[in-house]
Scaffold this motif. Sequence first.
Motif, mmCIF file in Angstrom:
data_model
loop_
_atom_site.group_PDB
_atom_site.id
_atom_site.type_symbol
_atom_site.label_atom_id
_atom_site.label_comp_id
_atom_site.label_asym_id
_atom_site.label_seq_id
_atom_site.Cartn_x
_atom_site.Cartn_y
_atom_site.Cartn_z
ATOM 1 N N UNK A 7 0.835 -1.203 0.000
ATOM 2 C CA UNK A 7 0.000 0.000 0.000
ATOM 3 C C UNK A 7 0.870 1.253 0.000
ATOM 4 N N UNK A 8 1.925 1.235 0.799
ATOM 5 C CA UNK A 8 2.839 2.384 0.838
ATOM 6 C C UNK A 8 3.513 2.565 -0.520
ATOM 7 N N UNK A 9 3.969 1.449 -1.124
ATOM 8 C CA UNK A 9 4.598 1.522 -2.436
ATOM 9 C C UNK A 9 3.624 2.056 -3.483
ATOM 10 N N UNK A 10 2.368 1.599 -3.415
ATOM 11 C CA UNK A 10 1.343 2.058 -4.362
ATOM 12 C C UNK A 10 1.140 3.572 -4.252
ATOM 13 N N UNK A 11 1.086 4.072 -3.028
ATOM 14 C CA UNK A 11 0.888 5.515 -2.832
ATOM 15 C C UNK A 11 2.104 6.302 -3.316
ATOM 16 N N UNK A 12 3.304 5.754 -3.118
ATOM 17 C CA UNK A 12 4.517 6.416 -3.619
ATOM 18 C C UNK A 12 4.479 6.512 -5.137
ATOM 19 N N UNK A 13 4.053 5.429 -5.789
ATOM 20 C CA UNK A 13 3.950 5.431 -7.261
ATOM 21 C C UNK A 13 2.922 6.450 -7.740
ATOM 22 N N UNK A 14 1.852 6.638 -6.950
ATOM 23 C CA UNK A 14 0.851 7.644 -7.325
ATOM 24 C C UNK A 14 1.447 9.051 -7.277
ATOM 25 N N UNK A 15 2.280 9.288 -6.263
ATOM 26 C CA UNK A 15 2.941 10.599 -6.140
ATOM 27 C C UNK A 15 3.910 10.800 -7.306
ATOM 28 N N UNK A 16 4.680 9.754 -7.651
ATOM 29 C CA UNK A 16 5.611 9.839 -8.783
ATOM 30 C C UNK A 16 4.846 10.127 -10.070
ATOM 31 N N UNK A 17 3.716 9.428 -10.238
ATOM 32 C CA UNK A 17 2.896 9.670 -11.434
ATOM 33 C C UNK A 17 2.410 11.117 -11.485
ATOM 34 N N UNK A 18 1.962 11.631 -10.352
ATOM 35 C CA UNK A 18 1.489 13.015 -10.308
ATOM 36 C C UNK A 18 2.601 13.998 -10.662
ATOM 37 N N UNK A 19 3.778 13.811 -10.044
ATOM 38 C CA UNK A 19 4.887 14.730 -10.297
ATOM 39 C C UNK A 19 5.354 14.684 -11.750
ATOM 40 N N UNK A 20 5.204 13.537 -12.388
ATOM 41 C CA UNK A 20 5.693 13.402 -13.761
ATOM 42 C C UNK A 20 4.690 13.746 -14.835
#
Length: 525
Positions: A7-20
């Motif tokens: 779940x933590x990894x999934x949320x991190x990927x969401x943040x990376x997607x947003x920033x990119x």
Amino acid sequence: MIFTEWLILFLILQVIHFLGTWKLYKKADRKAWEALIPVYNAVILMKIIGRPWWWMILLFIPVINVIMLPVIWVETIRSFGKNSTKDTIIVIVTLGFYIFYVNYILDVTHIKDRDLKPRTAAGEWTSSILFAVIAATIVHTYFMQPYTIPTGSLERTLLVGDFLFVSKFHYGARTPMTAVSFPMVHDTIPVLHTKSYTSKPQYPYFRLPGFQKIKRNDIVVFSLPNDTLRFFFDTSNISVYKPIDKKSNYVKRCVGVPGDSLSLVDGYVYINKKQNDLPDRAQVQFSFTGTTNGDRFNLQNLYDRYKIKTNNPGEFGYDNQRFFIKGMTIENAAKFKNHPNVTSIERIITEKGNKESNIFPNNGKVNWNKDNFGPIYIPEAGKTVKMDLKSFSLYRRIIEVYEGSEMGIDNKLTANGNQVLLNGAPIDSYTFKQDYYWMMGDNRHNSEDSRYWGYVPATHIVGKPVFVWFSWDSNAKGLFNKIRWERMFTTVGGSGEPVSYFKYFIILLAGYFIYNQYRKRKKGA
């Protein structure tokens, strides 16, 4: 990885997607915040790149998502005019981070209603192959998997050279636990003999609902619990760690289900003190030895009349005085006794009380062997057992591995005098977290099964063999004779002699081609 870590990894990927991508969302006339909302952002991205919304679902299917991610990266930059081969290579090599460069540095414009058809024949072929692999992987992983019988442990129900279809949905499909894996292969890439997966990261164990429970005497495909081979039949003695879903697949008969008390008496299975009643297709086989009158045997005759496999010295051998057979039914042994060359025959049995060190629980403290074994209790989820020095050996691997390290839990079972300790704390009982099964081959002296490595946990169940679609007899002479025509398109379960539905398949196939030709002619008229 446990669920919280994923779940933590999934949320991190969401943040990376947003920033990119947030600036690209805005250039596509969407709101920046839409790039941040999990799942919803994937639906909006599909609209931006002009692809159907259900592509988003593929991003959340294990193994398939690894294939889809590069596709989405390429489709994203192409939606903003970056169509060159160079751009495609860069975005894949950088694992999608090239999109950051497009998002912040380049002045790009969103291309609405862009042509989604590949511009070259190579591109069209690549697209077709890609989605054929995706479709086949979904079927292979969640519905039906092909499997080949490699050994004779279930002779004569399943033969070496049988090609099966194994249903994943009968017992509920186990979702992949290995996040990164080469599609359409198991643990090894063919020819190269190299690992087809990365050991990390791992998804948590999850199984989709099935419509059938494993019943006693079902034939089951499962992941070998103690597998450390680099690949099936590897003889290098090099041990490797394997995730559950990448362990070698075995097929055996489930002779004991959760809650059973099981024992072996002279090679026969007893459940709750009553002899196990096998289906009529099952043919239990044993080893025999005997004496001859010195005349030679007609080897082909031995196979045709008595089903004695004569091509393998480990399964059959004889000289001028004695013979040895590893794998023959009691009925065939009675017939073979009347052979003019046979003067005597007797079944080989390891007597009760004779200890075999390689027999479960592999501690050398019980007088068990491959023919006389137990009794033991087969654990059932939610049931509690007393923990003493005897049960310590029987359930140690369950507690430390199957309900420990494989589930992301660090369990350590030890003994101090007569006291059993779990992670240093004394315990006098233990409650099981999942069901377990006891798997054995019908060929009692030619089967590596639960007698040697113990219980099979529910997490290791793969599926149910339902259909033999092809069968190849390497012993037969002549190409045409090697195909076991009578076994093609037969069911694995059921009673009585297997019935081949091959002719019906040929009739349906011919009917389809005739109808297809008729439809084309009518359409062209």
